[in-house]
Design a protein around this motif. Structure first.
Motif, PDB file in Angstrom:
ATOM      1  N   ARG A 115       0.847  -1.240   0.123  1.00 43.62           N
ATOM      2  CA  ARG A 115       0.021  -0.144   0.270  1.00 43.62           C
ATOM      3  C   ARG A 115       0.768   1.224  -0.021  1.00 43.62           C
ATOM      4  N   ALA A 172      -6.166   3.927  13.689  1.00 43.57           N
ATOM      5  CA  ALA A 172      -6.237   2.705  13.184  1.00 43.57           C
ATOM      6  C   ALA A 172      -5.153   2.401  12.328  1.00 43.57           C
ATOM      7  N   GLY A 209      -2.585   0.259  12.353  1.00 43.20           N
ATOM      8  CA  GLY A 209      -2.157  -1.061  12.075  1.00 43.20           C
ATOM      9  C   GLY A 209      -0.681  -1.066  12.339  1.00 43.20           C
ATOM     10  N   THR A 229       0.895   1.453   7.982  1.00 46.31           N
ATOM     11  CA  THR A 229       0.799   1.686   6.490  1.00 46.31           C
ATOM     12  C   THR A 229       0.894   2.995   6.044  1.00 46.31           C
ATOM     13  N   ASP A 274      -3.657   2.845  17.552  1.00 45.97           N
ATOM     14  CA  ASP A 274      -4.293   1.776  17.128  1.00 45.97           C
ATOM     15  C   ASP A 274      -4.824   0.916  18.365  1.00 45.97           C
ATOM     16  N   LEU A 275      -6.019   0.245  18.241  1.00 47.31           N
ATOM     17  CA  LEU A 275      -6.735  -0.555  19.550  1.00 47.31           C
ATOM     18  C   LEU A 275      -5.657  -1.858  19.782  1.00 47.31           C
ATOM     19  N   THR A 276      -4.866  -2.232  18.732  1.00 46.53           N
ATOM     20  CA  THR A 276      -4.338  -3.712  19.079  1.00 46.53           C
ATOM     21  C   THR A 276      -2.823  -3.546  19.176  1.00 46.53           C
ATOM     22  N   ASP A 293      -8.495   4.125  20.992  1.00 44.74           N
ATOM     23  CA  ASP A 293      -9.540   3.958  20.518  1.00 44.74           C
ATOM     24  C   ASP A 293      -9.939   5.132  19.424  1.00 44.74           C
ATOM     25  N   ALA A 294     -10.243   4.815  18.241  1.00 43.75           N
ATOM     26  CA  ALA A 294     -10.495   5.923  17.061  1.00 43.75           C
ATOM     27  C   ALA A 294     -11.793   6.426  17.485  1.00 43.75           C
ATOM     28  N   SER A 328      -7.004   4.306   7.172  1.00 40.05           N
ATOM     29  CA  SER A 328      -7.014   3.428   5.972  1.00 40.05           C
ATOM     30  C   SER A 328      -7.622   2.190   6.388  1.00 40.05           C
ATOM     31  N   TYR A 329      -8.535   1.591   5.519  1.00 40.89           N
ATOM     32  CA  TYR A 329      -9.127   0.223   5.917  1.00 40.89           C
ATOM     33  C   TYR A 329      -9.523  -0.185   7.180  1.00 40.89           C
TER      34      TYR A 329
HETATM   35  C1  SAM Z   1      -7.366  -3.471   8.330  1.00 39.30           C
HETATM   36  S1  SAM Z   1      -6.406  -2.882   9.555  1.00 39.30           S
HETATM   37  C2  SAM Z   1      -5.707  -1.632   8.715  1.00 39.30           C
HETATM   38  C3  SAM Z   1      -4.441  -1.018   9.053  1.00 39.30           C
HETATM   39  C4  SAM Z   1      -3.869   0.153   8.468  1.00 39.30           C
HETATM   40  N1  SAM Z   1      -4.461   1.087   8.465  1.00 39.30           N
HETATM   41  C5  SAM Z   1      -3.592  -0.461   6.935  1.00 39.30           C
HETATM   42  O1  SAM Z   1      -4.261   0.324   6.068  1.00 39.30           O
HETATM   43  O2  SAM Z   1      -3.035  -1.088   6.488  1.00 39.30           O
HETATM   44  C6  SAM Z   1      -7.584  -2.268  10.559  1.00 39.30           C
HETATM   45  C7  SAM Z   1      -6.871  -1.738  11.989  1.00 39.30           C
HETATM   46  O3  SAM Z   1      -7.872  -1.069  12.697  1.00 39.30           O
HETATM   47  C8  SAM Z   1      -7.570  -1.370  14.008  1.00 39.30           C
HETATM   48  N2  SAM Z   1      -8.832  -0.727  14.654  1.00 39.30           N
HETATM   49  C9  SAM Z   1      -9.936  -1.408  14.391  1.00 39.30           C
HETATM   50  N3  SAM Z   1     -10.937  -0.626  15.302  1.00 39.30           N
HETATM   51  C10 SAM Z   1     -10.181   0.145  15.873  1.00 39.30           C
HETATM   52  C11 SAM Z   1     -11.046   1.296  16.928  1.00 39.30           C
HETATM   53  N4  SAM Z   1     -11.904   1.406  17.372  1.00 39.30           N
HETATM   54  N5  SAM Z   1      -9.746   2.211  17.203  1.00 39.30           N
HETATM   55  C12 SAM Z   1      -8.545   1.986  16.942  1.00 39.30           C
HETATM   56  N6  SAM Z   1      -8.154   0.773  15.806  1.00 39.30           N
HETATM   57  C13 SAM Z   1      -9.019   0.131  15.528  1.00 39.30           C
HETATM   58  C14 SAM Z   1      -7.243  -2.725  14.062  1.00 39.30           C
HETATM   59  O4  SAM Z   1      -6.646  -2.981  15.204  1.00 39.30           O
HETATM   60  C15 SAM Z   1      -6.470  -2.847  12.746  1.00 39.30           C
HETATM   61  O5  SAM Z   1      -5.149  -2.620  13.290  1.00 39.30           O
END
Ligand code: SAM
Length: 267
Positions: A32, A55, A57, A60, A76-78, A103-104, A120-121
């Motif tokens: 990406r 978020a 991740g 990216t 990010d949450l994770t 948390d976003a 993103s995503y």
């Molecule tokens: C599909 S991944 C996308 C990661 C990155 N933005 C990318 O484009 O590759 C989704 C990400 O959203 C994060 N996520 C989901 N819900 C969230 C929230 N409420 N707050 C923060 N992060 C969150 C997940 O932990 C994960 O890392």
């Protein structure tokens, strides 16, 4: 969603992205780069800007934006996937990224504190995507920019419903994808004047699409997702345009993700 639903959703997200931090992270960061650079141009990222990638991740967007801006927060949450972003930043000697577990839907910034907010995503993993766009608009100053990349579904609600059912079988942390009109309405409601909108069609081999979500042939999740997807082939009922593609060898199932890039400026 109620508060309990939201904490359950956050748990599903942490489970999914802890399990797939490596395989998804390796894929997303490498694949990406051009998407991140395109979004950086759309939101006019510049040397003095303070930015949040929510978020984030594996970083990216943040790992690319860090090359253009003064400082960026990757939130990010994770924790497991954010650690992967931290490791990449160290390897790439990027010292202007802060990493925050959070948390976003509730960003740790004052109103108007930042120049740019991007994601993103992610919105299709979140129980209240409208709240996230609201938070992004809140934390940027007037004249600040908001940029989103995400899978976009058809305006047809039946097609969107089947699309989401397939996505949820593939990855239980999927909530609901938005249509282009829904994105544009959310931007307008939050005082974000559209700067640019782009759409891309991304071809994805089905097996790899499943792999980065953590399953392979023979796994119940893989088999159920494939079965439902194949049932939508005639008439493309879910908007994935699934098809068997053969390059002389055995036919491979492919799908298409329609991806929306949308950027707005705060009035
Ligand atoms: C599909 S991944 C996308 C990661 C990155 N933005 C990318 O484009 O590759 C989704 C990400 O959203 C994060 N996520 C989901 N819900 C969230 C929230 N409420 N707050 C923060 N992060 C969150 C997940 O932990 C994960 O890392």
């Amino acid at each position: 969603m109620s508060a309990i639903d939201k904490s359950q959703q956050n748990e599903l997200v942490r489970e999914q992205f802890t399990r797939t931090a490596q395989v998804f992270g390796d894929y997303a960061v490498a694949a990406r780069v051009r998407e991140a650079e395109l979004l950086a141009g759309m939101v006019k990222a510049a040397a003095q800007d303070r930015v949040v990638d929510l978020a984030a991740g594996p970083g990216t967007l943040a790992l690319r934006f860090a090359r253009h801006v003064r400082r960026i927060c990757a939130l990010d949450l994770t924790p497991a996937i954010l650690q992967r972003a931290r490791n990449s930043a160290a390897v790439e000697k990027l010292a202007n990224i802060d990493f925050v577990v959070g948390d976003a839907q509730s960003l740790p910034f004052a109103d108007g504190a930042l120049d740019i907010a991007v994601t993103s995503y992610s919105l299709h993993h979140i129980s209240e995507p409208a709240r996230v766009i609201g938070e992004m608009a809140r934390v940027v100053r007037r004249g600040g920019r908001v940029g989103v990349i995400d899978i976009r579904v058809s305006e047809d609600s039946q097609s969107a419903d089947i699309h989401d059912r397939i996505e949820r079988l593939r990855d239980p942390s999927h909530t609901r994808s938005l249509s282009q009109n829904e994105f544009e309405v959310l931007f307008a409601r939050n005082g974000l004047r559209l700067l640019a909108v782009e759409r891309q069609e991304h071809l994805r081999p089905f097996d790899h699409w499943m792999l980065v979500a953590g399953s392979k042939p023979g796994d119940p999740r893989y088999e159920e997702t494939r079965k439902l997807l194949e049932s939508t082939m005639a008439g493309d009922l879910a908007g994935f345009n699934p098809r068997a593609v053969s390059d002389n060898g055995p036919a491979e199932l492919q799908i298409t993700n329609t991806v929306l890039f949308i950027a707005g400026e705060k009035n």
